[in-house]
Enzyme design. Structure first.
Site, short mmCIF file in Angstrom:
data_model
loop_
_atom_site.label_atom_id
_atom_site.label_comp_id
_atom_site.label_asym_id
_atom_site.label_seq_id
_atom_site.Cartn_x
_atom_site.Cartn_y
_atom_site.Cartn_z
N ARG A 67 0.86 -1.19 0.00
CA ARG A 67 0.00 0.00 0.00
C ARG A 67 0.90 1.25 0.00
O ARG A 67 1.75 1.40 0.89
CB ARG A 67 -0.90 -0.02 1.25
CG ARG A 67 -1.73 1.24 1.36
CD ARG A 67 -2.77 1.21 2.47
NE ARG A 67 -3.39 2.52 2.49
CZ ARG A 67 -3.38 3.34 3.54
NH1 ARG A 67 -2.84 2.99 4.68
NH2 ARG A 67 -3.95 4.53 3.44
N HIS A 111 -2.98 11.05 0.98
CA HIS A 111 -2.51 10.72 2.33
C HIS A 111 -1.84 11.98 2.91
O HIS A 111 -0.62 12.08 2.98
CB HIS A 111 -1.54 9.53 2.27
CG HIS A 111 -1.25 8.88 3.58
ND1 HIS A 111 -1.48 7.54 3.82
CD2 HIS A 111 -0.74 9.36 4.74
CE1 HIS A 111 -1.11 7.23 5.06
NE2 HIS A 111 -0.65 8.34 5.63
N GLU A 157 -7.66 8.53 6.36
CA GLU A 157 -7.95 9.12 7.68
C GLU A 157 -8.57 10.52 7.65
O GLU A 157 -7.95 11.50 8.06
CB GLU A 157 -6.68 9.12 8.55
CG GLU A 157 -6.13 7.73 8.79
CD GLU A 157 -4.87 7.71 9.65
OE1 GLU A 157 -4.33 8.79 9.95
OE2 GLU A 157 -4.41 6.61 9.99
N TYR A 286 -4.28 1.16 15.70
CA TYR A 286 -3.04 1.02 16.46
C TYR A 286 -3.29 0.74 17.94
O TYR A 286 -2.45 0.21 18.64
CB TYR A 286 -2.21 2.31 16.35
CG TYR A 286 -1.69 2.55 14.97
CD1 TYR A 286 -0.41 2.16 14.61
CD2 TYR A 286 -2.48 3.16 13.99
CE1 TYR A 286 0.08 2.37 13.33
CE2 TYR A 286 -2.00 3.38 12.70
CZ TYR A 286 -0.72 2.97 12.38
OH TYR A 286 -0.25 3.18 11.12
N GLU A 343 -3.56 -0.33 7.99
CA GLU A 343 -2.38 0.04 8.78
C GLU A 343 -2.50 -0.56 10.17
O GLU A 343 -3.57 -0.51 10.78
CB GLU A 343 -2.26 1.57 8.97
CG GLU A 343 -1.84 2.34 7.77
CD GLU A 343 -1.72 3.84 8.05
OE1 GLU A 343 -1.46 4.24 9.21
OE2 GLU A 343 -1.91 4.60 7.09
O1 IFM Z 1 2.41 7.43 10.08
C1 IFM Z 1 1.03 7.47 10.25
C2 IFM Z 1 0.32 7.31 8.93
O2 IFM Z 1 0.73 8.25 7.99
C3 IFM Z 1 -1.17 7.48 9.13
N1 IFM Z 1 -1.65 6.57 10.14
C4 IFM Z 1 -0.94 6.56 11.41
C5 IFM Z 1 0.55 6.37 11.17
C6 IFM Z 1 1.31 6.34 12.51
O3 IFM Z 1 1.12 7.53 13.20
#
Ligand code: IFM
Length: 436
Positions: A67, A111, A157, A286, A343
Site C-alpha cells: 500500500r 494521504h 484518515e 493502532y 495500517e
Molecule cells: O504514520 C502514520 C500514517 O501516515 C497514518 N496513520 C498513522 C501512522 C502512525 O502515526
C-alpha cells in the site's frame, strides 16, 4: 493479502525534483517549531530514487501487496491544470515493478499532502470547489494507472486530516480554527471521496474501491454515567461520523445536534455522493480509546485515560484485542462487504546490535498479537481480506519527524542503508504460512 504500507511524503524525498510542486507538508515541516526534531521530508527515505531497491526489499520480505500513496503535487504541481508526466511516470514504473514481482499495488490517492497552491486558495479542504479538483486529479492518475492498479483507496484518515489540520493544528496545514472548520473540511473530504469513486469506476474497470478510516474501539474508563456518555460522544465523533455517512442515512443526528451551528451544510445530493457504493473499508488501527469525561474537543468533552500496561514510543497502549473488537464492531454495525486492515504497527526505539541486526522483539510481539487478533475476527465471520503492517520502512512520522520508527525495515537516515528488522523476518514467516 499480506503487505506493508507507506505514504508519499513520509518516504519519497525529492520534493523539488522532476516538476513536483510544494505541498502543505513541505510548508509545515519547514515552519520552525512544528516538527519535534526539527526535520522535514526533503529527503526522507530517498524512495523516489531508491524505489527499485525498495521493491527488491519487499520481494525479500515475501509480502504479496504494497500500500502506497500518490503525491497530488507530483502529478499536478499546482493542484490542477497541466499534468506533470514525470510524476505519473514515477508511479507507473513503481506499479510495473510491483506487478512483475508478484506484489499487488494498493494505491491511496490522498494521504495528507495537499498541494500548497490549493491550500492558498480558500483554505484547502474548506473550499467546496476542491471536490472538483480532487476529481480531476483522480482522473489524471487513474487514466494512467487504472489498467494496472486494481485496488484503490481514495482518502486516508479523514478525521485526522480535518481535526488535526484545522482545529488542533498539530498537522499540516496547522490551523487552529473552530469545529465548524473541521466539519466543513471533513464534509468536503467525504464529497471528494464520493466523486473519486465515480471516476475510478470509469477509469479502472473491475477495480476494488474503498476509503481508509482510523477506527479505534472506544471503551469507557469506568461505568460512571459521565464516562459512558463521554465514550459514546467520542465514538460518534471519531468512528460513527464517517461510518454512518458512508453506510447509513447520514451523519449521526445526535452528534449533528450536539455540534449545533458548527455542523456542516449538507445540500441535496451530498449524502448520495458520499454513499457512492464502495467495495471495501480500510481500517487503520493502532490502539483502543479508553475515555472519561473531560475538557478535550468541546462539545465532545472527553479525555483519554491510560490504563496500566505496555505503551509504544507514541504513548499508545498496546492492546491487540482492540483490533479484534473494532473489526467485529464494523461487521456487526455496518453492511461492509470487505475489510482490509490498511495500517497496524508500533513505534519502538530500535538499535543495531554488533551482529548488524535489529532485534525488535517488542514490535515482533505487537505484530504477532495483532495478526492473531485479526485472524480471530476473520474466523468469526468478519470478511477480512488483507492486513498491511505500518510501515514498510522507518520514515518521516509527521510532527515527530524521524524520532519515531515504525518500519519493519530499518533505515540509517545518514547513509540510507536499509536493514530488514526481526519484525520484517517475522512478516516473511507469516507470508510463507499464508502461501502454503
Ligand atoms: O504514520 C502514520 C500514517 O501516515 C497514518 N496513520 C498513522 C501512522 C502512525 O502515526
Amino acid at each position: 493479502m499480506l503487505g506493508t504500507a507507506s505514504a508519499s511524503y513520509q518516504i519519497e524525498g525529492a520534493v523539488a525534483e522532476d516538476g513536483r510542486g510544494p505541498s502543505i507538508w513541505d510548508t509545515f515541516s519547514h515552519t520552525p517549531g512544528k516538527i519535534e526534531d526539527g526535520t522535514n521530508g526533503d529527503k526522507a527515505c530517498d524512495h523516489y530514487y531508491r524505489w527499485w531497491e525498495d521493491v527488491e526489499l519487499m520481494k525479500k520480505l515475501g509480502v504479496n501487496a504494497y500500500r502506497f500513496s500518490i503525491s497530488w503535487s507530483r502529478i499536478l504541481p499546482k493542484g490542477r491544470g497541466k499534468i506533470n508526466n514525470k510524476g505519473l511516470q514515477f508511479y507507473s514504473n513503481l506499479v510495473d515493478a510491483l506487478l512483475e514481482a508478484g506484489i499487488t499495488p494498493f494505491a491511496t490517492l490522498y494521504h495528507f499532502d495537499l498541494p500548497q497552491a490549493l491550500q492558498d486558495e480558500g483554505g484547502g479542504w474548506l473550499r467546496r470547489g476542491i471536490v472538483d479538483d480532487f476529481e480531476a486529479y483522480t482522473d489524471a492518475v487513474s487514466v494512467e494507472l487504472g489498467d494496472r492498479v486494481k485496488h484503490w483507496t481514495t482518502i486516508n484518515e479523514p478525521w485526522e486530516l480535518a481535526w488535526q489540520g484545522y482545529v488542533t493544528g498539530e498537522d499540516a496545514p496547522g490551523l487552529r480554527l473552530g469545529n465548524d472548520a473541521a466539519l466543513k473540511a471533513s464534509h468536503n473530504i467525504m464529497l471528494a471521496h464520493g466523486a473519486a469513486v465515480r471516476t475510478l469506476r470509469d477509469n479502472s474497470q473491475g477495480a476494488e474501491l474503498g476509503i481508509v478510516l482510523h477506527l479505534n474501539m472506544v471503551e469507557p474508563a469506568s461505568d460512571h454515567p459521565e464516562a459512558l456518555a463521554a465514550a459514546h460522544r467520542w465514538e460518534l465523533c471519531q468512528n460513527r461520523w464517517y461510518m454512518d455517512a458512508l453506510y447509513r442515512e447520514g451523519y449521526p443526528s445526535e452528534m449533528v445536534k450536539l455540534f449545533g451551528r458548527d455542523a456542516p451544510e449538507v445540500i441535496p445530493g451530498d449524502m448520495e455522493q458520499i454513499h457512492e457504493q464502495i467495495d471495501f473499508l480500510g481500517v487503520n488501527n493502532y490502539r483502543r480509546s479508553v475515555v472519561a469525561a473531560g475538557n478535550d474537543l468541546p462539545p465532545v468533552n472527553m479525555r483519554r485515560v491510560s490504563p496500566p500496561g505496555e505503551y509504544t514510543e507514541m504513548g499508545w497502549e498496546v492492546h491487540p484485542e482492540g483490533l479484534y473488537k473494532i473489526l467485529k464492531w464494523v461487521h456487526a454495525n455496518y453492511p461492509v462487504p470487505r475489510v482490509y486492515v490498511t495500517e497496524n504497527g508500533a513505534s519502538f526505539i530500535d538499535a543495531m546490535t554488533p551482529d548488524g541486526k535489529i532485534h525488535d522483539v517488542r514490535r515482533v510481539a505487537y505484530l504477532r498479537d495483532h495478526i492473531e487478533n485479526a485472524h480471530r475476527a476473520m474466523r468469526e465471520g468478519v470478511p477480512l481480506k488483507g492486513y498491511f503492517a505500518w510501515s514498510t520502512m522507518d520514515n518521516f512520522e509527521w510532527a515527530y519527524g524521524f524520532s519515531r520508527r515504525f518500519g519493519v525495515v530499518y533505515i540509517d537516515f545518514e547513509t540510507q542503508r536499509r536493514t530488514i528488522k526481526d519484525s520484517g523476518r517475522f512478516l516473511s514467516k507469516v507470508a510463507k504460512t499464508i502461501r502454503r
